[in-house]
Design an enzyme around this catalytic site. Structure first.
Site, mmCIF file in Angstrom:
data_model
loop_
_atom_site.group_PDB
_atom_site.id
_atom_site.type_symbol
_atom_site.label_atom_id
_atom_site.label_comp_id
_atom_site.label_asym_id
_atom_site.label_seq_id
_atom_site.Cartn_x
_atom_site.Cartn_y
_atom_site.Cartn_z
ATOM 1 N N LYS A 270 -30.090 -42.798 99.994
ATOM 2 C CA LYS A 270 -28.887 -42.358 99.275
ATOM 3 C C LYS A 270 -28.495 -43.434 98.267
ATOM 4 O O LYS A 270 -28.633 -44.634 98.554
ATOM 5 C CB LYS A 270 -27.790 -42.186 100.335
ATOM 6 C CG LYS A 270 -26.501 -41.535 99.932
ATOM 7 C CD LYS A 270 -25.610 -41.396 101.182
ATOM 8 C CE LYS A 270 -24.362 -40.596 100.960
ATOM 9 N NZ LYS A 270 -23.615 -40.371 102.229
ATOM 10 N N SER B 224 -22.272 -35.686 102.816
ATOM 11 C CA SER B 224 -22.425 -36.215 101.471
ATOM 12 C C SER B 224 -23.827 -36.711 101.164
ATOM 13 O O SER B 224 -24.159 -36.939 100.005
ATOM 14 C CB SER B 224 -21.437 -37.356 101.240
ATOM 15 O OG SER B 224 -21.720 -38.452 102.105
ATOM 16 N N SER C 194 -21.940 -37.043 107.541
ATOM 17 C CA SER C 194 -22.652 -36.864 106.271
ATOM 18 C C SER C 194 -24.165 -37.009 106.348
ATOM 19 O O SER C 194 -24.856 -36.741 105.368
ATOM 20 C CB SER C 194 -22.120 -37.849 105.230
ATOM 21 O OG SER C 194 -20.825 -37.494 104.857
#
Lengths: 67, 453
Positions: free
Chosen positions: B77, B152, B176
């Site tokens: 990420k 996320s 997430s």
């Protein structure tokens, strides 16, 4: 507890060492029109309920002890 | 038809590499070609480092020093620092934020020969569970491109889900990693709070942030955790389901959920019972104010970090994140401290639940992946914002810090994966992974691969 007023938030912003949020952003918290943040008043109402809970001597959460 | 190598596990790829049936350069090239072909659709990657990956693969091919991750491509990420690359947080605010060193997790992956491919899309600064990003687009679900991958860690999940890499790193502040992995038929794991370092990872909320992993199977999760763990300890004896006591929360976690999801979890409970596991209902702490408590901690912490950029770059933040930060500004210090004290009570009360059971079992999410653009989700007559639905069953364990894993356990009639969540005691991550592996192996609950080419 009274309902939150925009004057309270502008007062915080102007008098309590805060980032200079736009009036429109603070207004959204009090009277949401764009739907970006809704429920701030609900959040405050719930915090008022939580304020009345006696937490005794419980400290704030920190690291988790490795037992 | 999906390419078999692109959807292979780390375990399988590692065997092929060690036996020299495929080279690391060929493997990186395979995934690079797929990223080139599928990234417009998947919106998984927002920056790539393929040239460096090929160089590194070539040097690994020449080396005899092999670990299970040698030559295995991975992504992370775009909150993780990778030396020389921008760490943007998926935001216009940090487009010029070039990392001077690797995040500790990245450094540990690279040290055992894993090959970094690039950085993944996300909800801006991890503020939201839908994964919508105005700059980089919204990652779709590999099983139905009109639906969300979830967030996320949306790009990390899409990267593995679309067969663009075998594993990815994400962050989990309210679910997430676990929730989007569940929506996409993958394994999402967050360890005990603090067991994987967040050093070199852009923070969202220090109290709740966990680094987590996204993989195709539990064995791969174990390989990653073994590499990333801050405090390795002996792996417990192989778990026997007959000696296991599984707790099923009496309240909250089975309420207002999709009937097919509840039915899948019921089937799993039946399988566990037939295998000799003891299953019992357990009372959980009251969940009535948990979202309020979580928000009251999250937003002041996020504001405190982002204050460094607000003055000079405030206009570059998305409108919704700015609104969240403004909310954080308007909470009182005692409310923040009180919320952290409630978190401590949640931890203690959940620890008491674990006095009687070894593992907790819940659905991973109350609903299948929502449609892209949906603001509200109605589940069994209960309406709530889409982001709240996605993380409804996961966020509590970010507050308590217990290790938790989501794993697929069936397919919904609408063609989307259903997943279960297992939660273990603090620092018993290895035991939790052992149970999850047994469940995966004994019951064969995996889902079919998505047809993404």
């Amino acid at each position: 507890m009274k309902k939150l007023q925009i004057e309270t938030l502008t007062g915080i912003r102007d008098q309590l060492a805060c980032y200079p949020w736009d009036d429109s952003e603070l207004s959204e918290l009090v009277d949401p029109k764009l739907g970006i943040i809704t429920g701030f008043q609900d959040l405050l109402d719930q915090l008022e309920i939580l304020r009345k809970v006696d937490l005794g001597d419980i400290p704030p959460a920190g690291q988790i002890e490795d037992r | 038809m999906s390419h078999p190598l692109a959807f292979s596990t780390i375990e399988n790829l590692s065997k092929l590499l060690i036996n020299k049936e495929i080279s690391a350069v060929e493997l990186v090239s395979l995934f690079a070609e797929r990223i080139d072909r599928l990234n417009d659709l998947s919106k998984a990657f927002i920056s790539l480092d393929i040239e460096a990956a090929l160089e590194r693969a070539a040097s690994i091919d020449l080396s005899d020093d092999k670990s299970k991750l040698s030559g295995i491509p991975y992504s992370c990420k775009d909150l993780f620092d990778v030396k020389g690359l921008p760490t943007t947080g998926g935001s216009r605010v940090l487009q010029d934020n070039i990392a001077e060193a690797d995040a500790l997790s990245v450094s540990r992956m690279n040290a055992v020969g894993a090959i970094f491919l690039g950085k993944n899309n996300l909800h801006e600064f991890a503020y939201g569970a839908t994964g919508e990003n105005i700059l980089y687009g919204t990652a779709p679900n590999p099983y139905d491109h009109s639906r969300l991958a979830g967030g996320s860690s949306s790009g990390s999940v899409a990267a593995v889900g679309f067969g663009l890499c075998p594993a990815a790193l994400g962050t989990d502040t309210g679910g997430s990693v676990r929730a989007p992995a569940a929506l996409c038929g993958l394994i999402g794991f967050k360890p005990t709070y603090g067991r994987i370092s967040t050093e070199g990872v852009l923070p969202y909320s220090w109290t709740l942030d966990h680094v987590g992993t996204i993989t195709r199977c539990i064995a791969d999760t174990k390989i990653l955790f073994d590499t990333l763990d801050n405090s390795p300890r002996p792996v417990p004896d192989i778990v026997d389901l007959k000696n296991l006591t599984i707790g099923i929360p009496e309240t909250f976690f089975f309420e207002n959920a999709d009937h097919e999801i509840l039915s899948s979890i019921d089937q799993l409970i039946t399988l566990l019972t037939r295998s000799g596991a003891k299953v019992q209902k357990v009372p959980m702490p009251s969940m009535e104010y948990t979202r309020t408590v979580s928000l009251t901690v999250q937003m002041p912490e996020a504001l405190s970090y982002h204050n460094r950029y607000l003055e000079s770059r405030g206009e570059l933040y998305s409108q919704d994140f700015r609104a969240g930060l403004a909310l954080g500004q308007c909470l009182l210090a005692e409310q923040y401290v009180r919320a952290k004290r409630f978190i401590e009570t949640y931890r203690r009360d959940t620890d008491k639940v674990f006095a009687d059971v070894d593992i907790l079992l819940t659905p991973a999410t109350p609903a299948i992946a929502p449609k892209i653009g949906a603001t509200e989700v109605i589940t069994n007559g209960y309406s709530e914002p889409a982001g709240n639905t996605i993380t409804r069953y996961t966020s509590f364990f970010n507050m308590t810090g217990h290790p938790a894993i989501t794993l697929p356990c069936g397919m919904h009639s609408e063609g989307l994966p259903i997943a279960a969540q297992l939660i273990g005691r603090h620092y018993e991550d290895e035991f939790l992974l052992g149970v999850a592996e047994l469940v995966e192996r004994e019951f064969g609950l995996g889902v079919p691969l998505p047809d993404v080419g």
